[in-house]
Scaffold this motif. Structure first.
Motif, mmCIF file in Angstrom:
data_model
loop_
_atom_site.group_PDB
_atom_site.id
_atom_site.type_symbol
_atom_site.label_atom_id
_atom_site.label_comp_id
_atom_site.label_asym_id
_atom_site.label_seq_id
_atom_site.Cartn_x
_atom_site.Cartn_y
_atom_site.Cartn_z
ATOM 1 N N ASN A 221 -7.467 2.025 10.350
ATOM 2 C CA ASN A 221 -6.491 1.102 10.936
ATOM 3 C C ASN A 221 -6.021 0.140 9.854
ATOM 4 O O ASN A 221 -6.545 0.145 8.750
ATOM 5 C CB ASN A 221 -7.106 0.325 12.111
ATOM 6 N N LEU A 222 -5.004 -0.664 10.188
ATOM 7 C CA LEU A 222 -4.504 -1.649 9.213
ATOM 8 C C LEU A 222 -4.802 -3.071 9.698
ATOM 9 O O LEU A 222 -4.007 -3.990 9.530
ATOM 10 C CB LEU A 222 -2.997 -1.456 8.985
ATOM 11 N N GLN B 126 5.848 -3.941 4.161
ATOM 12 C CA GLN B 126 6.097 -5.189 4.915
ATOM 13 C C GLN B 126 5.106 -6.282 4.494
ATOM 14 O O GLN B 126 5.496 -7.430 4.268
ATOM 15 C CB GLN B 126 5.980 -4.883 6.416
ATOM 16 N N PHE B 127 3.818 -5.914 4.358
ATOM 17 C CA PHE B 127 2.810 -6.893 3.913
ATOM 18 C C PHE B 127 3.201 -7.459 2.545
ATOM 19 O O PHE B 127 3.054 -8.653 2.292
ATOM 20 C CB PHE B 127 1.407 -6.264 3.771
ATOM 21 N N LYS C 25 5.282 1.958 5.412
ATOM 22 C CA LYS C 25 6.180 0.903 5.901
ATOM 23 C C LYS C 25 5.424 -0.418 6.107
ATOM 24 O O LYS C 25 5.887 -1.483 5.696
ATOM 25 C CB LYS C 25 6.765 1.350 7.256
ATOM 26 N N SER C 26 4.259 -0.331 6.724
ATOM 27 C CA SER C 26 3.486 -1.556 6.999
ATOM 28 C C SER C 26 3.058 -2.228 5.701
ATOM 29 O O SER C 26 3.158 -3.448 5.561
ATOM 30 C CB SER C 26 2.239 -1.241 7.823
ATOM 31 N N ARG D 31 -6.908 -5.165 5.654
ATOM 32 C CA ARG D 31 -5.997 -6.070 4.912
ATOM 33 C C ARG D 31 -6.732 -6.772 3.774
ATOM 34 O O ARG D 31 -6.148 -7.110 2.748
ATOM 35 C CB ARG D 31 -5.386 -7.119 5.850
ATOM 36 N N GLN E 267 4.246 5.129 8.810
ATOM 37 C CA GLN E 267 3.861 3.796 9.300
ATOM 38 C C GLN E 267 2.983 3.061 8.284
ATOM 39 O O GLN E 267 3.140 1.845 8.088
ATOM 40 C CB GLN E 267 3.117 3.947 10.638
#
Ligand SMILES: Nc1ncnc2c1ncn2[C@@H]1O[C@H](COP(=O)(O)OP(=O)(O)OP(=O)(O)O)[C@@H](O)[C@H]1O
Ligand SMILES: [Mg+2]
Length: 298
Positions: free
Chosen positions: A153-154, A191-192, A187-188, A159, A184
């Motif tokens: 998971n992110l 975004q981070f 992309k995520s 993180r 995803q």
């Protein structure tokens, strides 16, 4: 020189993140003479248990010398965790002096949903993403590579790995379900990076794992991957990351490796008990590791 830090990430479980982390780590140390730290960020504790014995892990967990305690301290306002003592040297049943481990704990499950409380507890001095970064500061630069085994998971724990990484590396089975989340992930993380300009993380590439050449779905998947993967980056206006040439075959030996209690005499003995096609399995890991170093540097 600071180490090259790589997080192994896929949103899908069971695609070989942990197996690839451990294989790369053991191969970098035993075949290429590198110094490597594995950080296990997954409450499943699979990388930890692949590299140290369960009894030793239990002792460390009791003494607060796992990554769980690092986060729990922030929630409790305590300072039990000591990163220098928590890092275990000379791990793996190959007895590799150059291989170290920062172990995880099943108890990490208890803190992962409470990570957002950390800034409140600490008077907003730190975000929930920066806990590991602050702790790792105290570790002198004695490693060539740091490999981070992430949960699927992110969330905030992952993180923390992303925050200190130069690269993320995506292991995937070449089927629809395993590759579905890849756009995803890219992309995520993009975004981070936009939200946190100090982030330096980029995609190192993708490695196909557990490839079963008799599966039509796998063959179709592997053929379609290059175009699909390139499109992910094009859509975001990013340069494409490579798909590694080495393809790791589905093989019982790879699945059995963490379960063997015996002490293999060498890397080749540990990974080379059988063949896939005309090659010993260890050769695939050596090829993967060589490519990994070519792309990551050093
Ligand atoms: N090349 C392979 N051939 C056969 N089995 C494999 C191979 N690679 C990994 N496995 C097995 O597949 C299972 C999942 O692998 P692994 O634990 O590395 O995946 P993961 O992505 O880390 O999973 P999770 O998301 O749950 O952490 C394990 O039982 C492992 O031993
Ligand atoms: Mg895993």
């Amino acid at each position: 020189m600071p180490p090259i830090v790589v997080s192994l990430i896929n949103l899908k479980g069971g695609v070989g993140k942990t197996t690839t982390t451990v294989q790369l780590a053991e191969c970098l140390v035993s075949e290429y003479g590198k110094r490597v730290l594995v950080i296990d960020l997954d409450p499943q504790t699979n990388a930890t248990i692949s590299l140290i014995e369960e009894e030793r892990w239990e002792e460390l967990d009791d003494q607060g010398l796992t990554i769980f305690q690092l986060f729990q301290d922030k929630l409790d306002g305590t300072s039990v965790f000591d990163i220098r003592r928590a890092i275990q040297r000379g791990v793996s049943n190959l007895g590799l002096d150059g291989l170290s481990l920062l172990p995880s704990s099943i108890r990490l499950i208890n803190v992962q949903d409470r990570m957002s409380e950390i800034p409140v507890k600490l008077g907003y001095a730190i975000t929930p993403m920066e806990v590991l970064k602050a702790a790792i500061h105290d570790v002198p630069g004695q490693f060539d590579y740091v490999l981070i085994d992430c949960p699927p998971n992110l969330g905030f724990i992952t993180r923390n790995g992303i925050e200190i990484s130069d690269y993320f590396f995506i292991p995937t089975i070449p089927d629809t379900l395993s590759t579905y989340g890849i756009p995803q992930i890219v992309k995520s993380i993009e975004q981070f990076s936009r939200e946190r300009p100090l982030l330096k993380i980029r995609c190192l590439g993708l490695v196909v794992t557990k490839f079963y050449s008799r599966s039509e779905a796998h063959v179709r998947g592997i053929n379609n991957l290059p175009a699909r993967f390139t499109r992910v980056f094009a859509k975001l206006g990013l340069p494409p990351a490579p798909i590694f040439k080495t393809v790791i075959p589905l093989a019982n030996t790879f699945a059995d490796v963490p379960l063997t209690d015996n002490k293999p005499k060498s890397f080749k003995e540990k990974y080379g008990r059988s063949r896939s096609g005309d090659r010993y399995l260890y050769q695939y890991v050596i090829d993967l590791t060589k490519e990994f170093m070519d792309h990551a540097g050093r």
